[in-house]
Design a protein around this motif. Structure first.
Motif: not given
Length: 212
Positions: A128-134, A183-191
């Motif tokens: 969640g932190h990765t997705t939130t930040a990105c 990695l999943a957070g990066w992918c979600l955010a990139a999408l």
């Protein structure tokens, strides 16, 4: 699309406890060896600091602030849909938990330190932190970048991308998350950012425009 395939593959492996999870264990072991060898308080502090940048505070206030600033600059630049950032920023803030929370609840993945999940708690996948930040910093940069000249916009996007990468690495260094969670957070955010970049109307200011 590569991002969708990567996210589907990782999610499948997490769901079935597949062999790809060995990558998580290898990364955790390697990071642990490097951390023990360096024994750097500064790096540990930096890892925690970067991880905290993925918290709701400060990420969401930065997103909302960037949306408000982008609307103001858009209006000064004479863009027709100057009000659009005021709509997009809060919607992006609401989208983050809608993407992350159901997945955490479904996969219910234990963390890298082996902490058992308490009844009613969410798992660690995706991060969640990765997705939130990105998403927060990325959407803010996309909205604000529309009011900047091309060269400055590219620098803003590059810095924002590095920041999102650094938050994920900080989470891994601090053993807050498995690598595949991040990695999943990066992918979600990139999408999300890819879809938003395609949807936003092209009303960019010219390089010689003065937006204050």
């Amino acid at each position: 699309m590569p991002l969708v395939l990567a996210l589907a593959l990782v999610s499948w492996q997490v769901g079935v406890t597949g062999p790809l999870l060995g990558l998580d264990r290898w990364v955790r072991h390697w990071v642990g060896e490097v951390r023990d060898a360096l024994h750097s308080g500064l790096l540990d502090w930096l890892g925690h600091l970067l991880s905290d940048l993925g918290s709701t505070v400060p990420a969401i206030p930065v997103l909302l602030g960037a949306g408000a600033l982008a609307a103001w600059r858009s209006r000064r630049a004479g863009l027709r849909r100057w009000w659009l950032p005021l709509l997009v920023a809060p919607l992006a803030a609401l989208l983050i938990p809608l993407l992350v929370v159901p997945a955490k609840d479904y996969f219910a993945r234990p963390g890298p330190l082996g902490q058992p999940l308490a009844p009613g708690s969410w798992g660690w996948y995706p991060s969640g932190h990765t997705t939130t930040a990105c998403v927060s910093y990325g959407v803010g940069a996309l909205l604000l970048g529309r009011t900047w000249p091309l060269a400055a916009r590219r620098r803003l996007y590059a810095v924002t991308g590095l920041l999102g990468l650094a938050v994920g690495l900080g989470l891994i260094w601090s053993v807050y998350h498995w690598f595949l969670d991040v990695l999943a957070g990066w992918c979600l955010a990139a999408l999300v950012l890819w879809a938003l970049a395609r949807w936003l109307p092209r009303e960019d200011v010219r390089d010689d425009a003065r937006t204050g």
